[in-house]
Write a protein that holds these residues in place. Structure first.
Motif, PDB file in Angstrom:
ATOM      1  N   GLN A 429       0.845  -1.185   0.000  1.00 27.17           N
ATOM      2  CA  GLN A 429       0.000   0.000   0.000  1.00 27.17           C
ATOM      3  C   GLN A 429       0.889   1.246   0.000  1.00 27.17           C
ATOM      4  N   ILE A 430       0.473   2.260  -0.743  1.00 27.83           N
ATOM      5  CA  ILE A 430       1.294   3.472  -0.855  1.00 27.83           C
ATOM      6  C   ILE A 430       1.244   4.262   0.456  1.00 27.83           C
ATOM      7  N   ILE A 431       2.447   4.537   1.007  1.00 28.12           N
ATOM      8  CA  ILE A 431       2.559   5.369   2.216  1.00 28.12           C
ATOM      9  C   ILE A 431       2.578   6.843   1.816  1.00 28.12           C
ATOM     10  N   HIS A 432       3.474   7.181   0.920  1.00 22.38           N
ATOM     11  CA  HIS A 432       3.511   8.516   0.329  1.00 22.38           C
ATOM     12  C   HIS A 432       4.208   8.414  -1.019  1.00 22.38           C
ATOM     13  N   ARG A 433       4.246   9.526  -1.732  1.00 24.11           N
ATOM     14  CA  ARG A 433       4.918   9.553  -3.025  1.00 24.11           C
ATOM     15  C   ARG A 433       6.085  10.526  -2.977  1.00 24.11           C
ATOM     16  N   SER A 478      -4.965  19.436  -4.190  1.00 29.95           N
ATOM     17  CA  SER A 478      -5.808  19.001  -5.299  1.00 29.95           C
ATOM     18  C   SER A 478      -6.361  17.599  -5.076  1.00 29.95           C
ATOM     19  N   SER A 479      -5.686  16.804  -4.258  1.00 34.14           N
ATOM     20  CA  SER A 479      -6.159  15.450  -3.967  1.00 34.14           C
ATOM     21  C   SER A 479      -7.202  15.436  -2.855  1.00 34.14           C
ATOM     22  N   GLY A 480      -7.555  16.634  -2.361  1.00 35.42           N
ATOM     23  CA  GLY A 480      -8.510  16.694  -1.259  1.00 35.42           C
ATOM     24  C   GLY A 480      -7.867  16.391   0.078  1.00 35.42           C
ATOM     25  N   ASN A 481      -6.546  16.653   0.164  1.00 34.70           N
ATOM     26  CA  ASN A 481      -5.786  16.396   1.394  1.00 34.70           C
ATOM     27  C   ASN A 481      -5.889  14.940   1.837  1.00 34.70           C
ATOM     28  N   THR A 482      -5.762  14.048   0.857  1.00 43.28           N
ATOM     29  CA  THR A 482      -5.803  12.614   1.162  1.00 43.28           C
ATOM     30  C   THR A 482      -4.476  11.928   0.859  1.00 43.28           C
ATOM     31  N   GLU A 483      -3.633  12.526   0.010  1.00 44.29           N
ATOM     32  CA  GLU A 483      -2.354  11.931  -0.352  1.00 44.29           C
ATOM     33  C   GLU A 483      -1.215  12.639   0.364  1.00 44.29           C
ATOM     34  N   ASN A 508       2.513  27.643   6.647  1.00 41.74           N
ATOM     35  CA  ASN A 508       1.442  28.164   7.505  1.00 41.74           C
ATOM     36  C   ASN A 508       0.224  28.605   6.697  1.00 41.74           C
ATOM     37  N   ALA A 509       0.450  28.938   5.417  1.00 38.51           N
ATOM     38  CA  ALA A 509      -0.670  29.351   4.565  1.00 38.51           C
ATOM     39  C   ALA A 509      -1.577  28.172   4.228  1.00 38.51           C
ATOM     40  N   LYS A 510      -1.045  26.947   4.279  1.00 38.80           N
ATOM     41  CA  LYS A 510      -1.829  25.760   3.963  1.00 38.80           C
ATOM     42  C   LYS A 510      -1.615  24.700   5.051  1.00 38.80           C
ATOM     43  N   PRO A 511      -2.149  24.952   6.251  1.00 33.63           N
ATOM     44  CA  PRO A 511      -1.873  24.050   7.390  1.00 33.63           C
ATOM     45  C   PRO A 511      -2.355  22.623   7.175  1.00 33.63           C
ATOM     46  N   GLU A 512      -3.517  22.451   6.525  1.00 35.60           N
ATOM     47  CA  GLU A 512      -4.043  21.103   6.315  1.00 35.60           C
ATOM     48  C   GLU A 512      -3.140  20.304   5.385  1.00 35.60           C
ATOM     49  N   SER A 513      -2.695  20.928   4.312  1.00 38.26           N
ATOM     50  CA  SER A 513      -1.812  20.236   3.362  1.00 38.26           C
ATOM     51  C   SER A 513      -0.429  20.026   3.950  1.00 38.26           C
ATOM     52  N   SER A 514       0.037  20.960   4.782  1.00 40.65           N
ATOM     53  CA  SER A 514       1.378  20.859   5.365  1.00 40.65           C
ATOM     54  C   SER A 514       1.520  19.628   6.240  1.00 40.65           C
ATOM     55  N   ARG A 515       0.413  19.220   6.878  1.00 44.31           N
ATOM     56  CA  ARG A 515       0.475  18.032   7.739  1.00 44.31           C
ATOM     57  C   ARG A 515       0.659  16.743   6.937  1.00 44.31           C
ATOM     58  N   LEU A 516       0.493  16.794   5.622  1.00 43.65           N
ATOM     59  CA  LEU A 516       0.677  15.622   4.774  1.00 43.65           C
ATOM     60  C   LEU A 516       1.967  15.706   3.967  1.00 43.65           C
ATOM     61  N   LEU A 517       2.797  16.707   4.280  1.00 46.01           N
ATOM     62  CA  LEU A 517       4.048  16.909   3.551  1.00 46.01           C
ATOM     63  C   LEU A 517       5.208  16.285   4.314  1.00 46.01           C
ATOM     64  N   TRP A 518       6.074  15.569   3.585  1.00 50.85           N
ATOM     65  CA  TRP A 518       7.286  14.986   4.144  1.00 50.85           C
ATOM     66  C   TRP A 518       8.475  15.739   3.545  1.00 50.85           C
TER      67      TRP A 518
END
Length: 637
Positions: A429-433, A478-483, A508-518
């Motif tokens: 299963q994909i963890i991240h890309r 764009s993925s709806g903060n799922t990837e 800080n401008a995109k807190p929801e997306s930042s939590r999915l960033l590695w």
């Protein structure tokens, strides 16, 4: 309720009870004193007046005048004179007394004014009895004023006691908080030491916790050192101390295939006459010569960017690096090696060939080109150095000025994109890309390895890293903060204050997306300036993204440094992954290192998986995820 609040409540209640008790005792003592004073005043005044009247023979009218004068000039509630039979002679009674003292206070603390009684006599004969009662208004006023003063004084004392209590609690709270934070860090597999408390009992606790932390750090360090020795044994030549052939070939393939890396160079060294020298001067001295050669190559390896020195066989050695300007280095190395063997009297000749390469060249072609240069040196019949002919690589590097224009134009025109590569877990299963930056030049998309070296020289790496982060955040959104997406950050960028500030603003401008960033930083860059990396980590960690190290494993002996970094993940370097199915020592190293890192609450990945055999072997080594060319194939399939 917390211990601190309970302690504070106990101090507050104790102080309040003490102050209330002191106030009560003081008020009652003052009230009793005033009662006694009124009693004494009444008695003394009655006695004095009776004595004065006993010395005079006054009639009823004069007696009434004397009583009236005394009553009007004093503060008396009543003055009463009766004859021996109890018949009233004179009486003066005051009207109701007006007072500024609150009625509730007088009702709560009544003050009594016992009458003072004395006998009026004429010689030995009793004439009458006088009774005097003083007013209580002044006494109430005095008690009310003293009570207010005592309340004010005790309130100030209470405030001072509270302040001192706060200081005491704060003095106790700081070392206790440090111990709690240290215990939490131990749960998170971070081993930090704290300052010893000056409070004797807490000092013993902090000493015990620090000792435990030091013991755990030592245990991890010992295990890391054991694994590091295992890695060296599996990947190094026992005589020269350099990496062995299999490790070199894996590293060479990784070097030329890594698209995000700059071009580099390869130097091959061949010793002629080594067998004869071994026969003449003996094996021990020959091995000493080879160790000296290994030390020399290690010096060059440490000075060159991404240097990698190896012994390919009995007579051939190699030096791989990311530096392309190596003409002077090759000449210097040649002179040093020739001098080392000349000093021993051994008739050993040194033939050296070298050449440069960039992303896209085949390892076999690179080796054949540089080996041809070595053969040319051998043909000269004397120790010498030859440069390989230019390698026939498609899209040969352009001039610095031309590259600069192309890169800047691509940035200005927004000719940028990210290509993505999956990282999967054991269940596939994909963890991240993983995201790799691409720039378009002349209608063709170029991998990062083609333009990053020039961008680094032009000081554009921070700008390119910000572009990569921006594109990754857009992809997540764009993925709806799922990837989840991972981006590579260069070592140079984390040293740039402006980069760190702009990155924080962007995250800080995109807190929801930042939590999915590695974010991945090369291990060598992080350990080269650990304080800078720690500052970068502390600044960015609050934004919610995950931070880890890529190309990990060559500095496992520095694992103690990692305890307080609070990393999220590491990715083992592909050099440990390549052909791992045929290297049991590397399997043991990866298994043991993964165990240590898991105890530090780190996620562990393997990078660069290129075959099914590697994938199957790594699946048994307790890694959390894998990435590489083969992973992309099985996901597409």
């Amino acid at each position: 309720m917390s211990m601190y609040r309970q302690l504070w409540l106990a101090i507050a209640l104790s102080t309040l009870l003490a102050l209330a008790g002191s106030l009560f005792a003081s008020i009652m003592s003052s009230r009793a004193y005033l009662n006694e004073q009124l009693k004494m005043k009444n008695t003394d005044n009655a006695t004095v007046l009776a004595l004065s009247l006993s010395q005079k023979n006054v009639d009823a009218t004069e007696l009434e005048l004397i009583v009236a004068s005394l009553f009007d000039n004093g503060h008396y509630q009543s003055i009463r004179i009766t004859d021996p039979k109890g018949k009233l002679i004179v009486e003066r009674v005051a009207s109701t007394e007006q007072s500024r003292v609150p009625a509730w206070f007088m009702s709560l603390l009544p003050i009594e004014s016992p009458p003072g009684v004395a006998q009026i006599s004429n010689g030995w004969m009793q004439v009458g009895t006088i009774s005097i009662v003083s007013q209580t208004g002044n006494a109430y006023q005095t008690l009310w004023a003293s009570t207010r003063e005592m309340i004010l004084a005790l309130a100030l004392s209470g405030i001072l006691a509270s302040y001192l209590g706060s200081l005491i609690i704060r003095r106790l709270k700081r070392p206790l908080r440090d111990v709690i934070e240290q215990a939490k860090a131990m749960v998170e597999r971070r081993f930090i030491t704290i300052e010893e408390s000056k409070v004797p009992e807490l000092k013993q606790l902090s000493i015990a916790m620090n000792s435990t932390t030091s013991l755990l750090k030592a245990m991890f360090a010992e295990e890391a050192e054991r694994l590091e020795q295992l890695r060296r044994q599996a990947n190094t030549d026992t005589v020269s101390g350099l990496y062995n052939r299999s490790n070199f070939l894996a590293q060479l393939q990784i070097t030329v295939e890594e698209e995000n890396a700059p071009p580099g160079s390869l130097i091959l060294i061949r010793l002629s006459g080594l067998i004869e020298a071994n026969r003449v001067i003996g094996r021990i001295k020959t091995d000493a010569l080879l160790r000296n050669l290994g030390q020399t190559l290690n010096v060059f390896q440490n000075e060159l960017p991404d240097g990698f020195a190896a012994r390919l066989n009995g007579t051939d050695f190699a030096l791989l690096s990311r530096q392309t300007a190596i003409d002077d280095i090759a000449q210097s190395l040649t002179q040093q090696v020739i001098q080392q063997f000349a000093d021993t009297g051994a008739e050993v000749q040194v033939f050296i060939g070298y050449g440069t390469f960039e992303y896209g060249i085949s390892p076999s072609i690179l080796l054949s080109q540089v080996d041809a240069a070595v053969a040319s040196a051998e043909a000269s019949k004397q120790s010498s150095v030859f440069k390989a002919a230019p390698l026939n690589i498609e899209h040969a590097p352009k001039s610095l000025e031309e590259w600069s224009k192309l890169i800047q134009r691509a940035i200005d025109q927004n000719w940028v994109r990210l290509d993505y590569f999956p990282v999967i877990d054991q269940a596939r299963q994909i963890i991240h890309r993983e995201a790799a930056l691409r720039l378009m030049f002349g209608g063709e998309w170029f991998p990062a390895g083609r333009f990053l070296p020039i961008a680094e020289r032009l000081g554009l790496t921070s700008q390119l890293d910000l572009i990569a982060v921006k594109l990754a955040l857009q992809e997540i959104q764009s993925s709806g903060n799922t990837e989840q997406v991972s981006v590579n950050i260069s070592s140079r960028s984390i040293n740039d204050n402006d980069f760190r500030e702009q990155l924080k603003i962007m995250l800080n401008a995109k807190p929801e997306s930042s939590r999915l960033l590695w974010m991945e930083i090369p291990e060598v860059g992080a350990f080269a300036n650990i304080d800078t990396f720690r500052n970068f980590h502390q600044a960015i960690r609050k934004c919610g993204c995950k931070i880890g190290l890529e190309h990990f494993g060559r500095h496992l002996e520095q694992i103690n440094v990692m305890h307080d970094l609070n990393l999220d993940f590491v990715k083992f370097d592909v050099s440990f992954i390549r052909n791992v199915e045929n290297v049991p020592a590397n399997q043991e190293f990866l298994r043991g290192a993964a165990g240590i890192l898991h105890r530090m609450n780190l996620i562990v990945f393997g990078e660069g998986v290129s075959s099914e055999e590697e994938f199957n072997s790594l699946s048994r080594l307790n890694l959390d995820g894998l990435t590489g060319p083969y992973i992309g194939k099985i996901i597409k399939a």
